[in-house]
Design a protein around this motif. Structure first.
Motif, PDB file in Angstrom:
ATOM      1  N   GLY A  91       0.730  -1.189  -0.161  1.00  0.00           N
ATOM      2  CA  GLY A  91       0.041  -0.032  -0.033  1.00  0.00           C
ATOM      3  C   GLY A  91       1.062   1.208   0.085  1.00  0.00           C
ATOM      4  N   GLY A  92       1.908   1.043   0.580  1.00  0.00           N
ATOM      5  CA  GLY A  92       2.670   2.329   0.927  1.00  0.00           C
ATOM      6  C   GLY A  92       3.456   2.601  -0.406  1.00  0.00           C
ATOM      7  N   ALA A  93       3.867   1.472  -1.009  1.00  0.00           N
ATOM      8  CA  ALA A  93       4.521   1.586  -2.339  1.00  0.00           C
ATOM      9  C   ALA A  93       3.454   2.103  -3.472  1.00  0.00           C
ATOM     10  CB  ALA A  93       4.998   0.249  -2.905  1.00  0.00           C
ATOM     11  N   SER A  94       2.447   1.817  -3.350  1.00  0.00           N
ATOM     12  CA  SER A  94       1.308   2.495  -4.404  1.00  0.00           C
ATOM     13  C   SER A  94       1.326   3.941  -4.036  1.00  0.00           C
ATOM     14  CB  SER A  94       0.076   1.669  -4.269  1.00  0.00           C
ATOM     15  OG  SER A  94      -0.035   0.354  -4.768  1.00  0.00           O
ATOM     16  N   LEU A  95       1.184   4.293  -2.728  1.00  0.00           N
ATOM     17  CA  LEU A  95       0.899   5.664  -2.385  1.00  0.00           C
ATOM     18  C   LEU A  95       2.045   6.442  -2.634  1.00  0.00           C
ATOM     19  CD1 LEU A  95      -0.983   5.289   0.791  1.00  0.00           C
ATOM     20  CD2 LEU A  95      -1.868   6.241  -0.960  1.00  0.00           C
ATOM     21  N   VAL A  96       3.207   6.098  -2.663  1.00  0.00           N
ATOM     22  CA  VAL A  96       4.305   6.830  -2.782  1.00  0.00           C
ATOM     23  C   VAL A  96       4.525   7.131  -4.334  1.00  0.00           C
ATOM     24  CG1 VAL A  96       6.226   5.310  -2.905  1.00  0.00           C
ATOM     25  CG2 VAL A  96       6.873   7.355  -2.031  1.00  0.00           C
ATOM     26  N   HIS A  97       4.278   6.114  -5.131  1.00  0.00           N
ATOM     27  CA  HIS A  97       4.171   6.279  -6.673  1.00  0.00           C
ATOM     28  C   HIS A  97       3.203   7.286  -7.112  1.00  0.00           C
ATOM     29  CE1 HIS A  97       6.788   2.980  -6.874  1.00  0.00           C
ATOM     30  NE2 HIS A  97       7.357   3.350  -8.070  1.00  0.00           N
ATOM     31  N   GLY A  98       2.404   7.566  -5.943  1.00  0.00           N
ATOM     32  CA  GLY A  98       1.151   8.746  -6.328  1.00  0.00           C
ATOM     33  C   GLY A  98       1.740  10.054  -6.533  1.00  0.00           C
ATOM     34  N   MET A  99       3.207  10.099  -5.762  1.00  0.00           N
ATOM     35  CA  MET A  99       3.628  11.412  -6.011  1.00  0.00           C
ATOM     36  C   MET A  99       4.157  11.700  -7.519  1.00  0.00           C
ATOM     37  SD  MET A  99       3.844  12.627  -2.798  1.00  0.00           S
ATOM     38  CE  MET A  99       5.017  13.888  -3.103  1.00  0.00           C
ATOM     39  N   GLN A 100       4.597  10.582  -8.406  1.00  0.00           N
ATOM     40  CA  GLN A 100       4.595  10.882  -9.756  1.00  0.00           C
ATOM     41  C   GLN A 100       3.169  11.598 -10.137  1.00  0.00           C
ATOM     42  OE1 GLN A 100       5.709   7.067 -11.234  1.00  0.00           O
ATOM     43  NE2 GLN A 100       8.003   7.159 -10.331  1.00  0.00           N
ATOM     44  N   MET A 101       2.139  10.925  -9.904  1.00  0.00           N
ATOM     45  CA  MET A 101       0.982  11.452 -10.336  1.00  0.00           C
ATOM     46  C   MET A 101       0.775  13.060  -9.917  1.00  0.00           C
ATOM     47  SD  MET A 101      -2.628  12.280  -9.081  1.00  0.00           S
ATOM     48  CE  MET A 101      -2.497  11.407  -7.620  1.00  0.00           C
ATOM     49  N   ARG A 102       0.974  13.156  -8.789  1.00  0.00           N
ATOM     50  CA  ARG A 102       0.921  14.606  -8.038  1.00  0.00           C
ATOM     51  C   ARG A 102       1.653  15.537  -8.759  1.00  0.00           C
ATOM     52  NH1 ARG A 102       3.449  17.169  -3.827  1.00  0.00           N
ATOM     53  NH2 ARG A 102       2.261  18.646  -2.597  1.00  0.00           N
ATOM     54  N   ASP A 103       2.953  15.363  -8.840  1.00  0.00           N
ATOM     55  CA  ASP A 103       4.000  16.036  -9.807  1.00  0.00           C
ATOM     56  C   ASP A 103       3.537  16.605 -11.168  1.00  0.00           C
ATOM     57  OD1 ASP A 103       5.650  15.965  -7.381  1.00  0.00           O
ATOM     58  OD2 ASP A 103       7.002  14.803  -8.377  1.00  0.00           O
ATOM     59  N   LYS A 104       3.019  15.453 -11.735  1.00  0.00           N
ATOM     60  CA  LYS A 104       2.630  15.512 -13.342  1.00  0.00           C
ATOM     61  C   LYS A 104       1.185  16.443 -13.153  1.00  0.00           C
ATOM     62  CE  LYS A 104       2.479  14.773 -17.623  1.00  0.00           C
ATOM     63  NZ  LYS A 104       3.569  14.917 -18.536  1.00  0.00           N
ATOM     64  N   ALA A 105       0.559  16.329 -12.354  1.00  0.00           N
ATOM     65  CA  ALA A 105      -0.844  16.996 -12.180  1.00  0.00           C
ATOM     66  C   ALA A 105      -0.601  18.516 -11.859  1.00  0.00           C
ATOM     67  CB  ALA A 105      -1.725  16.584 -11.079  1.00  0.00           C
ATOM     68  N   LYS A 106       0.641  18.648 -11.119  1.00  0.00           N
ATOM     69  CA  LYS A 106       1.040  20.091 -10.846  1.00  0.00           C
ATOM     70  C   LYS A 106       1.652  20.874 -12.045  1.00  0.00           C
ATOM     71  CE  LYS A 106       2.230  20.299  -5.960  1.00  0.00           C
ATOM     72  NZ  LYS A 106       3.188  20.467  -4.952  1.00  0.00           N
ATOM     73  N   LYS A 107       2.505  19.875 -12.744  1.00  0.00           N
ATOM     74  CA  LYS A 107       2.923  20.512 -14.205  1.00  0.00           C
ATOM     75  C   LYS A 107       1.827  20.845 -14.986  1.00  0.00           C
ATOM     76  CE  LYS A 107       7.481  18.123 -13.953  1.00  0.00           C
ATOM     77  NZ  LYS A 107       8.356  17.275 -14.335  1.00  0.00           N
ATOM     78  N   LEU A 108       0.706  20.053 -14.988  1.00  0.00           N
ATOM     79  CA  LEU A 108      -0.542  20.397 -16.011  1.00  0.00           C
ATOM     80  C   LEU A 108      -1.438  21.388 -15.511  1.00  0.00           C
ATOM     81  CD1 LEU A 108      -1.392  16.599 -16.796  1.00  0.00           C
ATOM     82  CD2 LEU A 108      -0.039  18.319 -18.268  1.00  0.00           C
ATOM     83  N   GLY A 109      -0.936  22.021 -14.356  1.00  0.00           N
ATOM     84  CA  GLY A 109      -1.681  23.228 -13.803  1.00  0.00           C
ATOM     85  C   GLY A 109      -3.005  22.555 -12.970  1.00  0.00           C
TER      86      GLY A 109
END
Length: 110
Positions: A91-109
């Protein structure tokens, strides 16, 4: 195929070496050494194996290490706790990979 998992495969596991006896022999020697008492007891290693078996979702390993844990004196509570360690790590590994999604979402505004 009615059921992908066949209990007999577990009992016949060593026969997998028939196609390459030299490599099979080395693997099973190594496997035996890994699970022998060392810095960790064989019981502790069996509990780790049970947790990993759930993480990699191997029904053969879950079957084998549930039995092995019991034979080595682990109780249901200990085996369940080992399972929860695997669940927490997955579960932790899945959540920490969510940081990639978070970074991408931020870049997309977003």
């Amino acid at each position: 195929m009615e059921n992908y998992y066949h209990r007999q495969h577990l009992a016949d596991f060593q026969k997998i070496a028939d196609g390459s006896p030299a490599l099979g022999k080395r693997f099973f020697e190594y496997y035996g050494e890994v699970f022998a008492d060392g810095a960790l007891s064989a019981r502790e290693k069996s509990l780790i194996a049970l947790a990993v078996a759930h993480a990699v979702q191997c029904p053969y390993c879950i079957d084998a290490y549930t039995q092995d844990c019991q034979q080595k004196g682990a109780d249901f509570e200990q085996m369940t706790e080992a399972l929860h360690v695997a669940v927490a790590i997955r579960g932790g590994a899945s959540l920490v990979h969510g940081m990639q999604m978070r970074d991408k979402a931020k870049k997309l505004g977003m």
